[in-house]
Structures are given as C-alpha cells and as structure tokens.
Write an enzyme that holds these catalytic residues in place. Structure first.
Site, short mmCIF file in Angstrom:
data_model
loop_
_atom_site.label_atom_id
_atom_site.label_comp_id
_atom_site.label_asym_id
_atom_site.label_seq_id
_atom_site.Cartn_x
_atom_site.Cartn_y
_atom_site.Cartn_z
N SER A 79 -3.89 -28.05 -31.24
CA SER A 79 -5.07 -28.10 -30.52
C SER A 79 -6.21 -26.98 -30.65
O SER A 79 -6.24 -26.61 -31.82
CB SER A 79 -4.73 -27.96 -28.72
OG SER A 79 -5.95 -28.56 -28.04
N ASP B 21 -5.05 -35.25 -29.03
CA ASP B 21 -4.44 -33.79 -28.90
C ASP B 21 -2.87 -33.78 -29.12
O ASP B 21 -2.19 -34.48 -28.57
CB ASP B 21 -4.76 -33.07 -27.45
CG ASP B 21 -4.70 -31.78 -27.37
OD1 ASP B 21 -3.65 -31.16 -27.55
OD2 ASP B 21 -5.78 -31.28 -27.30
#
Length: 570
Positions: free
Chosen positions: A179, A318
């Site tokens: 991320s 993600d």
C-alpha cells in the site's frame, strides 16, 4: 528475537529463571559466580536478556578498546536448558551483535580457554585476537531489508525512517512494501530523499485521489467531518474513488527506465488479486517500465473506498487485505535483518515464522499518526520528524520512550531525590512500590515496561504528555522540566491548529478522554492541597499512581516550598 536490558530491581521477578541458568563458556570457574556477575552488571546497564521461543539467554557486554569500538564484547553468558546445540548459541549471540549495529562478535575471557573450547571457536569461524587465547573474534555481516507496511496518510513516518537510515549509512539490499509502503518503497528505490520529503510535506488528498477540493475551515474537527462526508459520497457515486491523480504523480516523479536498471536494492510490493483474493508479490524491477506505476497503485488501491486497478485484464486491490506488513517477503528474498516500519494501517499482519537469529528493529510509534485517507501537509511534517527521531532511538543514538532525549540520566536523579524527600523528610510510607499491582497500573498508563530504574523517565514523559508537549524534537531533561514549569495549559484545539494539523476521529475522542483525566487529576490535586499527612498517605495507598503523578508535578513546578508539615500545605 526479544532483547531487553535487565535491571537490578528485577532480580526477584527473575529469581527462579536465573537460578536455572547455566554458563556454557568458561568465563568463571563456578556457576554461582557467573550469576552473581550478571546481576552486578545490571547496575552498570551491561546485562541483557534474549528470548526466542523457549530459548532464554543472558549475557554481559562491555565497551571494548578504541580499536574494538565496533565489536560486541561479551564477558559472560548464561543459558537455559532449552539450548541443545552450540550453533543455536553462537547464532543468537552473533545476532545480538548485529542488533547493536556491530561488525564483529568478541568473547573476552580472564584466562586462556582449553584446547576443546579453542576447537569450538575455530569451528564457528572465530580467530584469536592475541597469543594468550583469551579473546576470540568473528566478523559478522548480514543482508538488510526495509519493510514498509500499509497505512495510507500515515506514510510520511516512513520517509522519516528512511532519512535516519540514510544518515547512518546503511547499505539496504531489499525493500518490501504494501500500500503506502509500496509508494514509499519506489521513492526509496529512486534514492531521492529530498524529492520524497518535499512530496509528503506538500501532499494533499486531491493529489492522491480524485475528490473535489473542499474550502479550508478554521475548525479542524469540522474540516475532518466535511472531508469524510465528501469522500464517502464520492466513493458511493463512483463505486470507488479513482486513484488516477496518484498514478499521474508517480509517472511525473519517477525515472522509470533508471529504476529497472538498478540492481540494488531490490523492491518487492504486495497486491491482492480479485475476486480470488490471492496475494501477489511483484518484483518491481522485473516489470516493464511503463507498468511500474500501475503495480504501485494496485498495491495501494484500498477497495471499496478506492477503485480497483486493472492490469493485463486482471483486477487488483490493496495488498493489506492479505499481507499488510510483508516481513515474510523480505525473508524469502534472503534478508537476515530488517527495519520493520509499521504505520498502524488497517489490514492483515501475517504470523511469520522467522529463522533463528533474524534481527528486527521495530519502528512503530506509540503516538497516533492522524487520519488514514485524508492527507494533510502539516501533519505529514510532524509524522516525518517523528519517524526520523524514533528511528534514531532504535539506532541507539538517542534515549526515551514517548519522547526523544540526548540523555535520560538526570530524569532518574531528580526522581530519586523526590522519593527521598517523600520518605525521609515527609515520613510517607512508599511500600506500595513493592506491590505488583502498582507496576501493572503504571505500565498500563505508560504503555511500556517500567521498573524502578526507569520510573523517573516514565513520570517525566507522562507529565510532558499531560502538558501536550510535542514529540517532534530532541529534548534535554532540563529543557523539558523548564517547559513543564512554565508552560500554560493551552486549549487542545489551539495546539492542534498551530502545531499538529489534521486529527483523526479517534484522536478527537482520545483528546476528550485526556481532558476528563486532566479534570480528575485537578480534583485530586485540590484534595491534596487541603490534606493532612495522614490523608495523603491514605491517597497514596488507595490510588498511588495518580497521587504520585500529582505530587511529582507539584514538586517539579515548585509552586511553593515543601514545608515540614506537608508539601501541599503551607
């Protein structure tokens, strides 16, 4: 590997464990002498305890000669019965040398070792320092990784960590990131710290996400709520906010052709393939240059708040959904040690079985780092400095827990003087210091291990927190004491606006709890001011942590003389 200093005051708590420990090396001619030496070393802060699973190891270290300043010099070792192999023991001791950032592990004996012990040291790669065979040394090295976890707008903290590591001159071989950790990983790979600092300290939400820019408000709490409503509305209407601004920013900032040519460090990012929800580890330098920004964005696509990323007809979201702190990826790529930077993001942190001797420096702030999806340049600057200072503490360059100090020795001296006044001049009974519950309560408040030898630091830092002193600088103890004495209790909202920046909802709720605690302590202080010595003793017995806190605050502020009857009563 859990490694901690051991203090003299812990000898009772560790009595049963220490009595079972045996010395594997001939530092002393009798086992009891080895144990006695270890406890004497605690007084000089040279005694350490290492625990890995069932393995427990005690050792003493000392400062070597000028020519040995980069050596971990070991002068005593004790182990528990779980050790079955010499290799386990040498591996752990050598990993301790790497933990202390030393380039060599050295054993120092008072007399020459036996021929059998000589063969053992040679077998494990050690060499004699001199002809007497009293000192044995081995050069050690490792493969260093940096692990950046996910955490959205908290990511500025990771840039501060990078800054501290760069100043220390570390040679980093592996970077793994999820991320925002993937974003910072690619910036670290590009190796332009000034660019990364400028980017983060000037970053706004609409440079990352396709959301309308709201007009700035003077009320930061209202600003936060307005931004959250706007973001939620956009996410619902668009089925996930587009991260196209982030992709444009990356393409503008990165030299993609240069990145794929770099062989060191190697960058690996983590994303999640949907709908299968499969973790995918991406070796960034092996990707086509034009796809690199796509893979970075994919790792940071916090679905469903953000839109998924499509690459080669596959959809990715993600990486935090499967592996928010990719330590395992670093180990798989050959890392033997890692700075693990956890910025408190949502996601799954895997349980990773680490090889014996794997060294971790945990960079995770005790302070909250603000909002997760709303970016604010002022808060980013604070978080970046926090990451920098807290990493300096990990590198043993500074001291402190919540705050950063050049030295904390004076804090303990002042605390001891305060306790002597309570016990000797005021004739107060301090036997609650022997109560386990007192230490449990203090540790719960302080959020860390506290012993008698570190209690002064704990109380000073708790007072500084109560006064809303910021943790974004290196303090000297006299400076902090002066600030505590002189600082007026300003409204929390004023401090936020001028010095912190945007807070999360959790932080606003926490500030309300802190203000209620402040009111509670104020009521306790008023009660103490009007109390007799007998009543104060009762308060110390009933609520020792809070009462000590108020008494110490009064002592440091020197609001009035400590008269013979009682300090709170003139």
């Amino acid at each position: 590997m859990d490694i901690q200093p051991i203090y003299w005051s812990e000898r009772q708590r560790l009595h049963n464990e220490s009595q079972k420990m045996m010395q594997p090396f001939p530092f002393f001619n009798e086992q009891p002498k080895s144990r006695d030496s270890f406890w004497q070393a605690t007084k000089k802060k040279n005694a350490w305890r290492v625990k890995v699973g069932k393995l427990v190891l005690y050792f003493e270290k000392k400062t070597g000669k000028a020519s040995e300043s980069d050596h971990l010099v070991i002068t005593n070792v004790l182990v528990n019965e779980a050790f079955q192999q010499w290799r386990q023991l040498f591996t752990l001791l050598e990993s301790c040398a790497r933990y202390f950032l030393k380039s060599a592990c050295q054993f120092s004996f008072s007399q020459s070792v036996s021929s059998q012990m000589t063969e053992l040291f040679i077998k494990f790669g050690y060499q004699k320092v001199d002809t007497t065979a009293t000192r044995w040394v081995k050069k050690i090295s490792g493969h260093l990784a940096v692990v950046f976890g996910g955490g959205g707008a908290h990511g500025a903290y990771q840039i501060g960590v990078w800054k501290a590591l760069q100043e220390a001159g570390f040679s980093i071989e592996i970077i793994t990131g999820t991320s925002v950790g993937a974003i910072n990983g690619i910036l670290m790979l590009q190796d332009d710290l000034n660019q990364a600092e400028f980017l983060w300290t000037n970053l706004s939400t609409n440079q990352v996400l396709a959301v309308p820019e709201n007009l700035p408000l003077t009320d930061l709490r209202q600003q936060l709520l307005t931004d959250i409503r706007q973001m939620t509305k956009t996410a619902v209407l668009t089925r996930g906010i587009s991260s196209m601004p982030l992709e444009k920013l990356l393409r503008k900032s990165l030299d993609l052709n240069h990145l794929v040519q770099k062989t060191k460090p190697q960058l690996f990012t983590v994303t999640t393939k949907i709908p299968e929800m499969i973790e995918k580890v991406v070796p960034i330098q092996k990707m086509p240059p034009e796809q690199i920004p796509d893979w970075i964005v994919a790792s940071a696509s916090f679905y469903p708040a953000m839109a998924y990323k499509k690459i080669d007809k596959e959809r990715y979201i993600d990486g935090g959904y499967k592996n928010n702190l990719p330590v395992d990826v670093a180990i798989e790529q050959g890392a033997t040690e890692a700075f693990v930077v956890d910025v408190q993001g949502p996601g799954i942190t895997k349980r990773v079985k680490k090889p014996l001797g794997f060294v971790e420096w945990h960079c995770r702030s005790l302070w909250t780092l603000g909002t997760f999806l709303i970016f604010d340049g002022q808060r980013n600057s604070l978080n970046l400095q926090l990451g920098y200072l807290e990493t300096k503490k990990q590198l043993h360059q500074y001291e402190g827990h919540w705050y950063t100090f050049d030295s904390t020795v004076l804090a303990e001296k002042i605390w001891k003087k305060f306790l002597r006044i309570l016990a000797q001049e005021k004739k107060l009974d301090l036997s609650f210091f022997y109560d386990v519950k007192f230490w449990e309560n203090l540790r719960n408040v302080y959020k860390d291990r506290v012993v008698i030898e570190t209690c002064g630091l704990a109380m000073l830092e708790l007072l500084a927190k109560q006064m809303y002193l910021l943790p974004n600088k290196v303090y000297q103890v006299p400076e902090m004491l002066a600030l505590i004495r002189e600082k007026e209790q300003r409204p929390f909202t004023e401090i936020v606006t001028k010095e912190i920046g945007l807070l999360s909802l959790e932080e606003w709720w926490s500030s309300s709890r802190e203000q209620r605690l402040e009111q509670k302590l104020t009521r306790l202080a008023k009660k103490l001011y009007a109390s007799t010595q007998e009543m104060v003793q009762g308060l110390l017995n009933g609520q020792p942590v809070d009462t000590l806190f108020v008494l110490y605050a009064h002592y440091l502020k020197e609001e009035q003389e400590w008269h013979k009857n009682f300090p709170m009563k003139s």
